[in-house]
Design a protein around this motif. Sequence first.
Motif, PDB file in Angstrom:
ATOM      1  N   UNK A   7       0.813  -1.213   0.000  1.00 64.90           N
ATOM      2  CA  UNK A   7       0.000   0.000   0.000  1.00 64.90           C
ATOM      3  C   UNK A   7       0.852   1.271   0.000  1.00 64.90           C
ATOM      4  N   UNK A   8       2.094   1.196  -0.449  1.00 66.38           N
ATOM      5  CA  UNK A   8       2.965   2.367  -0.501  1.00 66.38           C
ATOM      6  C   UNK A   8       3.092   2.827  -1.957  1.00 66.38           C
ATOM      7  N   UNK A   9       2.130   3.618  -2.450  1.00 66.27           N
ATOM      8  CA  UNK A   9       2.113   3.999  -3.861  1.00 66.27           C
ATOM      9  C   UNK A   9       3.333   4.810  -4.296  1.00 66.27           C
ATOM     10  N   UNK A  10       3.892   5.620  -3.414  1.00 71.08           N
ATOM     11  CA  UNK A  10       5.072   6.398  -3.786  1.00 71.08           C
ATOM     12  C   UNK A  10       6.272   5.483  -4.035  1.00 71.08           C
ATOM     13  N   UNK A  11       6.471   4.497  -3.192  1.00 67.04           N
ATOM     14  CA  UNK A  11       7.580   3.546  -3.359  1.00 67.04           C
ATOM     15  C   UNK A  11       7.403   2.736  -4.642  1.00 67.04           C
ATOM     16  N   UNK A  12       6.176   2.261  -4.902  1.00 66.65           N
ATOM     17  CA  UNK A  12       5.907   1.497  -6.118  1.00 66.65           C
ATOM     18  C   UNK A  12       6.108   2.367  -7.359  1.00 66.65           C
TER      19      UNK A  12
END
Length: 167
Positions: A7-12
Motif C-alpha cells: 500500500x505504498x504507492x510512492x515507493x511502487x
Amino acid sequence: MAGLADDDPERWAYLAEGNRRQARKRVAVDVVIRDQAGRVLIVNPTYKEDWDLPGGMAEENEPPRKAAERELREELGLTITAGRLLTLDWVEPHGPWDDQLVFVFDAGILTPDAIATLRAVDEEISDFRFADPTDCARLLRPDIAALLTRALHARDTGETDYREHST
C-alpha cells in the motif's frame, strides 16, 4: 519483496520508474534437433534468403526456454522440451535493431515417428529438412553456421558457450 508494503504507492511509483528506464533486451531462441543419423533439423524461412535453425523471438515476459518450445509448436507442429542451454550470445545493436540475447537449446534426437509428424504449419516456414552439419555450413548464413558449430561442440563437451559479438 521483503519490507515493501503493497500500500505504498510512492515507493511502487519510484520502482516502476526505475523499471521503465532499464534496458529491454530482444531475445531470440533457437534449438538444435537431430535425427538418429546425427543430421540437424533446419528450416527455410519465407522472410530470409538462407536456411535457419528452428526458433524465433520470445514474446514479452516469456522465458526463453518456453519461447523455443512455443516456436516449434507454431512453426512445425512439434511439441518438444527444450533441454540444456548450449550457447548464449549477446549481439550488439546493428542496423535498425537494438541489442539482443540469442539462446540456443538442445532439443535432443527425434524418433522416426516424431519426424513423420513434422509439417510446416506456419506461413513463415516454406520447408524443412535434416542436413548433415557439413551441408548446414553451406545452407545456413555464415554466422548461423558458426553458431551451430559452437552449439554442437557445447553439446559434445557439456559446457555452455557464451560470447559477446560486435558487428
